[in-house]
Design an enzyme around this catalytic site. Structure first.
Site, PDB file in Angstrom:
ATOM      1  N   HIS A 171       0.827  -1.197   0.000  1.00 21.07           N
ATOM      2  CA  HIS A 171       0.000   0.000   0.000  1.00 21.07           C
ATOM      3  C   HIS A 171       0.871   1.261   0.000  1.00 21.07           C
ATOM      4  O   HIS A 171       0.356   2.372  -0.015  1.00 21.07           O
ATOM      5  CB  HIS A 171      -0.921  -0.027   1.234  1.00 21.07           C
ATOM      6  CG  HIS A 171      -1.950   1.049   1.283  1.00 21.07           C
ATOM      7  ND1 HIS A 171      -1.879   2.101   2.180  1.00 21.07           N
ATOM      8  CD2 HIS A 171      -3.086   1.239   0.571  1.00 21.07           C
ATOM      9  CE1 HIS A 171      -2.932   2.886   2.019  1.00 21.07           C
ATOM     10  NE2 HIS A 171      -3.680   2.401   1.047  1.00 21.07           N
ATOM     11  N   ASP A 203      -5.829  14.524  -1.092  1.00 22.73           N
ATOM     12  CA  ASP A 203      -4.708  13.650  -0.740  1.00 22.73           C
ATOM     13  C   ASP A 203      -3.451  14.480  -0.543  1.00 22.73           C
ATOM     14  O   ASP A 203      -3.392  15.654  -0.916  1.00 22.73           O
ATOM     15  CB  ASP A 203      -4.490  12.581  -1.810  1.00 22.73           C
ATOM     16  CG  ASP A 203      -4.086  11.233  -1.208  1.00 22.73           C
ATOM     17  OD1 ASP A 203      -3.489  11.222  -0.114  1.00 22.73           O
ATOM     18  OD2 ASP A 203      -4.370  10.199  -1.838  1.00 22.73           O
TER      19      ASP A 203
END
Length: 514
Positions: A171, A203
Site C-alpha cells: 500500500h 490527498d
C-alpha cells in the site's frame, strides 16, 4: 544527534527499544536531508491535491500538474535506479505520462538505469484484466507501448504482489531515484481519483532530497526480496507474485538497490517509518511484540482473531503503528490528524479490527492532559463510485463514542465527565474544500485520502499508513524541521480546518459538543 529533534528522538528511542532488529530496513533515522520541491515556491515540496481550498467549484488549481511535473523531473534525473511502488491498478493518465516521459529522458542520458515498479494487488485486482483491474503483464505491455522503441532495451521489472492471500499487499506509494530524491505519501497513481472529475479526492504527498531517499529504496528492497522469493510456481504466481521483465533485465530479479552515494546539502532529520503487514519475513524476527491491547470492543467479532490489537507477532512486523502512536504521545500542546478514517470496515475474517485500541488510548490520554487535538476525516459515506469508497464510518460519532469511553476508563470518571473532558480539547470535522459545501455537484460526499499527523506545529508524518486498522505494507516520513512544519501548517492544516470547521461535530473553540 540534532539537539532540536525532540519528537524524532522520542520515537526513535521507542522503536529502538521495541524493534531493534528492523532498524535500517523497516525504519531508520537519517540526517542531512532537504525538504524541497522542484520549483522555487516554498511549498512546492508539499504535493496536495486538489488544493482548491475555499473554491466551491474546485476549479483546477494546477496542483495535479505540479505533482506530475515533480514525478517527471525526478525520474528524468535518474542515472542509476528508479523505484516506484503503488497500489494496483497501475499508473494511468497524467501519472503514466509523467513516468513515461521521465524514463525516456533518463534512458537517453543513462541507458543502464534500472527500473523497478511494484504494485500491491488486493484479491483479484492483479489477476485479471478489466477496466478496474490489471495484471503485471498487461501493464508491462501498456508501458512498453508508451515508451516506444527504447522499451526492450530498458532494464525494467514490473511486479504485482500480494504477500498474504486476502489479508495483505503493498500500500506504500514511493517514487525514489538514485538514493537522491524521493516522493512519498498517500496518492495512488490514478488520474480518475485526482483529476478534473466530478468528485476529486483530497490527498497529500511530499518530496525530499537526501539520505532518507535511500531509506525508501531499502524499504522497496524488502518488497522485492519477497517478490523474488515467491515468483516461481503456479500457486505462487496465481496468489502472490506476478512478475514481468524486459529482455534487458536478463532474468535477474532485482532484490537490492545499488547506486553511488549522492551528497545533498541539507540539515533536516527524518525518520523513515514502514510496516510489513502480513506474510513477509520480519527483520530481527517476530518475538517480543507488544502485549494484547485488552479491548474487546475493538474487535469486530469474537469468531475471528483481532491481529492488529491482540497479536504480538503482527506488532513486530509493523513498527510504524507504534511509531505513529509514540509521535502523538510526544505532543505537549497540539495534535493534528488528517485521515480517511479512524474506524475500519468490519469484514470478518478478512478485517476483524474495528479500531486501533492503543491509538485511542493515546488520544484519550492527550485529551485528559488538555492537549488540543484536531481531527479531519472523510465525510461519512464519501465515495467516487460503488467500487471506490473513501469512508468506512456511517457517522462521526463512531469516533467520539470510542474516545469518550476511553477517557472514562483511563481517568476513572463518569460518562458525562468524560464527554466534557473530550469536548474541552477536541476538534473533529468531516472534510470540506469550501466552507458550507458538503457534497460535490454529483451529490457525493467529500473524501479525504491523506495519511498525515502533526504535533505541536513542530514535527509531522506524511505517508501511506492509515490510522484505522489495515494490515498492509506501508511507508512514510516523520519530519522535524521548523520551516517545513510552518509551511505544512500554513498551506495545508490551516486552510483545511478553516473550510471544514463549520461542519465540526465537536469544537472546543465554539463550544460545540456533539
Amino acid at each position: 544527534m540534532q539537539a532540536h529533534s525532540y519528537y524524532i528522538n522520542t520515537v526513535e528511542r521507542q522503536l529502538r527499544q521495541q524493534y531493534p532488529g528492523s532498524e535500517g530496513s523497516v525504519w531508520q533515522v537519517t540526517d542531512g536531508n532537504r525538504i524541497a520541491g522542484i520549483h522555487s515556491a516554498e511549498d512546492s515540496w508539499l504535493l496536495q491535491t486538489p488544493n482548491c481550498w475555499g473554491d466551491p467549484q474546485c476549479n483546477d488549481s494546477g496542483a495535479l500538474q505540479h505533482y506530475a511535473d515533480t514525478i517527471e523531473a525526478d525520474i528524468a534525473s535518474a542515472r542509476h535506479w528508479v523505484d516506484i511502488t503503488t497500489l494496483v491498478t497501475y499508473p494511468d493518465g497524467i501519472f503514466q505520462q509523467a513516468i513515461v516521459s521521465g524514463l525516456r529522458q533518463a534512458y537517453a542520458q543513462s541507458p543502464t538505469i534500472r527500473v523497478r515498479i511494484l504494485g500491491g494487488t488486493p484479491p483479484v485486482m492483479g489477476n485479471i484484466d478489466t477496466s478496474y483491474t490489471e495484471t503485471a503483464k498487461a501493464y508491462m505491455r501498456r508501458l512498453k507501448q508508451d515508451l516506444g522503441a527504447m522499451a526492450d532495451n530498458l532494464n525494467l521489472s514490473v511486479a504485482g504482489v500480494e504477500t498474504s492471500w486476502l489479508y495483505s499487499w503493498n500500500h506504500s506509494k514511493i517514487i525514489a531515484v538514485d538514493g537522491r530524491s524521493s516522493i512519498v505519501g498517500g496518492h495512488n497513481m490514478w488520474e480518475s481519483a485526482y483529476g478534473q472529475v466530478d468528485s476529486p479526492i483530497n490527498d497529500l504527498t511530499m518530496r525530499l532530497k537526501g539520505p532518507a531517499a535511500v531509506s525508501a529504496h531499502q524499504f522497496a528492497d524488502l518488497l522485492w526480496q519477497f517478490t523474488c522469493r515467491w515468483k516461481d510456481g503456479v500457486v505462487n504466481k496465481t496468489l502472490y507474485v506476478d512478475l514481468e521483465q524486459t529482455n534487458a533485465a536478463q532474468g535477474v530479479c532485482p532484490t537490492t538497490f545499488t547506486a553511488p552515494e549522492v551528497a545533498v546539502s541539507g540539515n533536516v532529520r527524518v525518520l523513515s517509518l514502514g510496516g510489513l503487514g502480513f506474510g513477509m519475513q520480519t527483520p530481527g524476527g517476530d518475538e517480543g511484540g507488544l502485549p494484547a491491547a485488552d479491548d474487546s470492543e475493538a474487535s469486530c467479532s469474537r469468531l475471528f482473531k483481532d491481529y492488529v490489537n491482540n497479536d504480538s507477532e503482527y506488532t513486530m512486523a509493523n513498527p510504524e503503528e507504534e511509531g505513529l502512536r509514540t509521535l502523538i504521545a510526544s505532543a505537549q500542546h497540539s495534535v493534528f490528524i488528517s485521515q480517511q478514517d479512524l474506524i475500519a470496515p468490519c469484514v470478518g475474517p478478512l478485517a476483524n479490527s474495528y479500531y486501533d485500541a492503543r491509538l485511542f488510548d493515546v488520544l484519550a490520554a492527550k485529551l485528559i492532559e488538555g492537549v488540543k487535538v484536531q481531527i479531519v476525516v472523510s465525510s461519512p459515506g464519501a465515495k467516487q463510485s460503488l467500487l471506490a469508497p473513501y469512508s468506512n464510518m456511517k457517522k462521526m460519532t463512531e469516533i467520539t463514542d470510542v474516545l469518550q469511553r476511553k477517557i472514562a476508563e483511563l481517568a476513572d470518571v463518569s460518562a458525562a465527565e468524560a464527554q466534557q473532558t473530550m469536548c474541552d480539547s477536541l476538534q473533529l470535522a468531516p472534510i470540506r474544500n469550501a466552507d458550507g459545501v458538503a457534497t460535490w455537484s454529483n451529490g457525493y460526499a467529500i473524501g479525504n485520502h491523506a495519511k498525515t499527523i502533526a504535533v505541536d506545529n513542530a514535527a509531522f508524518y506524511i505517508g501511506s499508513k492509515n490510522l484505522y486498522p489495515a494490515t498492509l505494507q506501508d511507508f512514510g516520513y516523520i519530519v522535524e524541521d521548523a520551516a517545513a512544519a510552518e509551511q505544512y501548517q500554513y498551506y495545508y492544516q490551516q486552510p483545511m480546518w478553516q473550510n471544514s470547521k463549520s461542519a465540526a461535530t465537536v469544537d472546543y473553540q465554539t463550544g460545540r459538543c456533539l
